[in-house]
Design a protein around this motif. Structure first.
Motif, PDB file in Angstrom:
ATOM      1  N   LYS A 100      67.904  35.640   5.345  1.00  0.00           N
ATOM      2  CA  LYS A 100      68.959  36.215   4.511  1.00  0.00           C
ATOM      3  C   LYS A 100      68.900  37.740   4.526  1.00  0.00           C
ATOM      4  O   LYS A 100      69.924  38.414   4.404  1.00  0.00           O
ATOM      5  N   PHE A 101      67.675  38.275   4.630  1.00  0.00           N
ATOM      6  CA  PHE A 101      67.470  39.722   4.663  1.00  0.00           C
ATOM      7  C   PHE A 101      66.701  40.080   5.950  1.00  0.00           C
ATOM      8  O   PHE A 101      65.512  40.390   5.902  1.00  0.00           O
ATOM      9  N   PRO A 102      67.390  40.022   7.113  1.00  0.00           N
ATOM     10  CA  PRO A 102      66.687  40.188   8.398  1.00  0.00           C
ATOM     11  C   PRO A 102      66.051  41.553   8.607  1.00  0.00           C
ATOM     12  O   PRO A 102      65.179  41.710   9.461  1.00  0.00           O
ATOM     13  N   GLN A 103      66.484  42.552   7.816  1.00  0.00           N
ATOM     14  CA  GLN A 103      65.861  43.878   7.931  1.00  0.00           C
ATOM     15  C   GLN A 103      64.437  43.878   7.372  1.00  0.00           C
ATOM     16  O   GLN A 103      63.667  44.817   7.587  1.00  0.00           O
ATOM     17  N   TYR A 104      64.088  42.827   6.645  1.00  0.00           N
ATOM     18  CA  TYR A 104      62.749  42.674   6.073  1.00  0.00           C
ATOM     19  C   TYR A 104      62.009  41.538   6.771  1.00  0.00           C
ATOM     20  O   TYR A 104      62.588  40.492   7.010  1.00  0.00           O
ATOM     21  N   THR A 105      60.747  41.751   7.073  1.00  0.00           N
ATOM     22  CA  THR A 105      59.948  40.698   7.713  1.00  0.00           C
ATOM     23  C   THR A 105      59.211  39.874   6.642  1.00  0.00           C
ATOM     24  O   THR A 105      57.983  39.782   6.641  1.00  0.00           O
ATOM     25  N   PHE A 106      60.007  39.288   5.733  1.00  0.00           N
ATOM     26  CA  PHE A 106      59.416  38.471   4.675  1.00  0.00           C
ATOM     27  C   PHE A 106      58.648  37.280   5.245  1.00  0.00           C
ATOM     28  O   PHE A 106      57.725  36.783   4.614  1.00  0.00           O
ATOM     29  N   ASN A 107      59.036  36.833   6.441  1.00  0.00           N
ATOM     30  CA  ASN A 107      58.326  35.713   7.077  1.00  0.00           C
ATOM     31  C   ASN A 107      56.892  36.087   7.446  1.00  0.00           C
ATOM     32  O   ASN A 107      56.042  35.213   7.594  1.00  0.00           O
ATOM     33  N   LYS A 108      56.605  37.395   7.542  1.00  0.00           N
ATOM     34  CA  LYS A 108      55.250  37.839   7.878  1.00  0.00           C
ATOM     35  C   LYS A 108      54.461  38.271   6.644  1.00  0.00           C
ATOM     36  O   LYS A 108      53.381  37.765   6.380  1.00  0.00           O
ATOM     37  N   HIS A 109      55.002  39.224   5.881  1.00  0.00           N
ATOM     38  CA  HIS A 109      54.215  39.736   4.747  1.00  0.00           C
ATOM     39  C   HIS A 109      54.464  38.989   3.438  1.00  0.00           C
ATOM     40  O   HIS A 109      53.754  39.206   2.452  1.00  0.00           O
ATOM     41  N   LYS A 110      55.477  38.097   3.441  1.00  0.00           N
ATOM     42  CA  LYS A 110      55.769  37.230   2.281  1.00  0.00           C
ATOM     43  C   LYS A 110      56.058  38.016   0.993  1.00  0.00           C
ATOM     44  O   LYS A 110      55.896  37.506  -0.104  1.00  0.00           O
ATOM     45  N   GLY A 111      56.477  39.268   1.144  1.00  0.00           N
ATOM     46  CA  GLY A 111      56.833  40.075  -0.021  1.00  0.00           C
ATOM     47  C   GLY A 111      55.688  40.859  -0.628  1.00  0.00           C
ATOM     48  O   GLY A 111      55.877  41.602  -1.597  1.00  0.00           O
ATOM     49  N   TYR A 112      54.486  40.716  -0.055  1.00  0.00           N
ATOM     50  CA  TYR A 112      53.338  41.460  -0.584  1.00  0.00           C
ATOM     51  C   TYR A 112      53.390  42.922  -0.118  1.00  0.00           C
ATOM     52  O   TYR A 112      54.046  43.244   0.875  1.00  0.00           O
ATOM     53  N   PRO A 113      52.693  43.821  -0.813  1.00  0.00           N
ATOM     54  CA  PRO A 113      52.806  45.252  -0.513  1.00  0.00           C
ATOM     55  C   PRO A 113      51.976  45.697   0.690  1.00  0.00           C
ATOM     56  O   PRO A 113      51.072  46.518   0.588  1.00  0.00           O
ATOM     57  N   THR A 114      52.296  45.157   1.861  1.00  0.00           N
ATOM     58  CA  THR A 114      51.634  45.584   3.095  1.00  0.00           C
ATOM     59  C   THR A 114      52.234  46.916   3.556  1.00  0.00           C
ATOM     60  O   THR A 114      53.283  47.344   3.049  1.00  0.00           O
TER      61      THR A 114
END
Length: 194
Positions: free
Chosen positions: A149-163
């Motif tokens: 839904k938000f392809p500009q973000y790699t949520f699939n990798k960092h899962k929303g954590y503050p990496t």
């Protein structure tokens, strides 16, 4: 002895430290004497180990339910109260309600009778470790879907954590509707107008 006398419920959550997405809780009912040396705190396992163990746990579970609190609820309530809300939602969905309920943490959600709160229970009580695995795997699935839904973000990798990657994405792309606007790195981005 009734069936409820030999069952125990473990409750844990995943996603408290993330900057985006929901907090996800799992309420899990397993036989009281359940033990498997592979089942540990989800943070001690690799993603593949968690995925495989989640399938195994679901296969032997007497009952299992998930509860979520959204990023908007986290903003409105704060992360602690939102986590407790997610736990209560998970517990309320259970069909089987054992008398013994162990909750990871030092605060018990309201509305869970007989709940015992134990700090770091996910590291040494098997049913809570198992609940932590399910909560983590299910939250990771949600974040992977949100990455589409938000392809500009790699949520699939960092899962929303503050990496480092997530903080860079915040700086470049700004805040999405699923970001927790009360969390410092996100609020800082909003204030700076990035």
């Amino acid at each position: 002895m009734t069936g409820n006398d030999i069952l125990v419920c473990g409750i844990d959550e995943a996603g408290r430290g993330a900057l985006a997405g929901p907090v996800v809780a799992c309420a899990l009912v397993l036989p009281k004497h359940f033990f498997d040396p592979r089942v540990k705190d989800s943070k001690q396992l690799t993603p593949d180990e968690r995925t495989n163990l989640a399938k195994f746990i679901k296969g032997i579970a007497v009952d299992l339910a998930l509860g979520l609190a959204s990023s908007k609820e986290i903003e409105r309530l704060n992360i602690l109260l939102a986590s407790l809300l997610a736990m209560r939602r998970a517990y309320n969905k259970l069909r089987v309600k054992p008398k013994e309920i162990i909750i990871d943490g030092t605060f018990c959600p309201e509305g869970i009778p007989h709940g015992i709160c134990i700090a770091k229970a996910d590291s040494f009580i098997p049913v809570v470790s198992a609940a932590s695995i399910i909560a983590k795997v299910e939250r990771d699935k949600i974040m992977t879907k949100l990455s589409k839904k938000f392809p500009q973000y790699t949520f699939n990798k960092h899962k929303g954590y503050p990496t480092k990657m997530h903080l860079f994405e915040l700086k470049v792309h700004g805040v999405t509707p699923i970001h927790r606007k009360t969390f410092k790195p996100v609020s800082k981005t909003i204030l700076s107008g990035e």
